[in-house]
Design an enzyme around this catalytic site. Structure first.
Site, PDB file in Angstrom:
ATOM      1  CG  ASP A  15      -3.164   5.865  -5.506  1.00  0.00           C
ATOM      2  OD1 ASP A  15      -3.331   5.870  -6.746  1.00  0.00           O
ATOM      3  OD2 ASP A  15      -3.311   6.863  -4.787  1.00  0.00           O
ATOM      4  CD  GLN A  42      -5.619  13.244  -5.789  1.00  0.00           C
ATOM      5  OE1 GLN A  42      -6.347  12.371  -6.234  1.00  0.00           O
ATOM      6  NE2 GLN A  42      -4.483  13.575  -6.401  1.00  0.00           N
ATOM      7  CE  LYS A  62      -7.070  10.212  -9.299  1.00  0.00           C
ATOM      8  NZ  LYS A  62      -6.089  10.480  -8.256  1.00  0.00           N
TER       9      LYS A  62
END
Ligand code: NDP
Length: 297
Positions: free
Chosen positions: A119, A96, A52
């Site tokens: 997200d 994460q 990422k």
């Protein structure tokens, strides 16, 4: 034999578009900023986070990575997220998952400012998606990417098509179903308590498998000509490749399904690459919104 939907190609196109748009934003003095927070040393998470951060840099973003020790307290993670929430150089915050057991992941997700929640897991974004406010939501990256692959095949309007989503997680199944519904598909969500799953799957013009069970969906579950989107990523032993070796497979038995489907995503190389590409797209969208600019993606 089905058409293979190549997620690597579509993801590369998305990333190219993001790069160009980020360069255009620079003319307005805006550099999209993505902050990724990782707690602990889970090896798979470290690979995801590195990918990422690397892709964000390739896109010309400010890419910031916060690597915290596994024993970091929940309060310290909350404090970091709150700091990032008010940092004007940051437009996207990603924590994460999974987090270590002593940290309440739900609490951390709800601490992220909804307009930086790239997200798409914050209740505000979940609610917007569920109420059809897709244009102002930040949409979870994996279903968003899956939807783009479906659009490539069927266009943006899925009127008259039936879609079955196998899996009802908050991360994939439910948002996927909402996106399909917003595109006018007739949607059924299946899960572990669904009766006669093979028969239900055979009704689908668009079949999305997000189950986490290696090769569960067989070819004779697929309606001839259907589009099959395999979200699953499962590592299974591959003794044919040598002792201790493994391979990645999806939730769909590719060999049998590809003989029946009209189009199908492979694993790897289907939905997987789309997830990071859509994270970049979400960060870009957020940077535009924070600057009061319209994003024409
Ligand atoms: P979850 O484990 O959170 O959810 C799995 C869902 O599948 C649940 O709703 C469960 O039902 C359902 N399910 C499990 N077993 C069966 C069964 N035998 N029959 C019918 N339904 C069943 O998984 P995720 O949604 O997080 O992930 C799904 C898959 O997608 C995984 O393989 C994961 O690795 C992959 N993934 C891939 C990503 C990518 O970037 N490509 C990103 C995220 C996930 P119930 O609710 O009743 O328990």
């Amino acid at each position: 034999m089905a058409e293979i939907i190549d997620g690597k190609i579509v993801a590369a196109e998305v990333v190219e578009g993001v790069k160009k748009s980020a360069a255009a934003l620079a003319a307005h003095g805006v550099k999209p900023g993505l902050a990724v927070v990782i707690v602990g040393e889970d090896p798979a998470s470290q690979v995801y986070v590195a990918n990422k951060s690397r892709t964000a840099k390739e896109c010309g973003f400010l890419s910031v990575q916060h690597t915290l020790a596994a024993e970091t307290s929940e309060a310290d993670v909350v404090a970091l997220v709150e700091k990032l929430n008010v940092d004007p150089s940051i437009h996207g915050i990603l924590v994460q998952l999974p987090l270590p057991a002593h940290i309440d992941a739900g609490k951390i997700i709800q601490t992220i400012a909804p307009d930086k929640d790239v997200d798409g897991f914050h209740f505000i974004n979940v609610g917007k998606l569920a109420t059809g406010e897709v244009d102002t939501a930040l949409v979870p990256c994996t279903p968003f990417g899956s939807m783009l692959l479906i659009e490539r095949k069927h266009g943006k309007d899925l009127s008259g098509l039936s879609a079955v989503v196998v899996g009802r997680s908050n991360i994939v199944g439910k948002p996927m179903a909402h996106l399909l519904l917003a595109a006018n598909a007739t949607v059924t969500i299946a899960h572990s308590r669904t009766k006669d799953l093979p028969a239900l799957c055979r009704t689908a013009d668009i079949l999305v498998a997000a189950v986490g069970r290696p090769e569960m969906v067989k070819g004779d579950w697929v309606k001839p000509g259907a589009t099959v989107i395999d979200v699953g990523i499962n590592r299974i032993p591959a003794p044919d490749k040598g002792d201790g070796k493994s391979r990645l497979v999806g939730d769909v038995e590719f060999a049998s399904a590809a003989k029946v489907a009209g189009a199908i995503t492979p694993v790897p190389g289907g939905v997987g690459p789309m997830t990071i590409a859509m994270l970049m797209a979400n960060t870009l969208v957020s940077a535009h919104r924070h600057a009061g600019l319209e994003y024409k993606g």
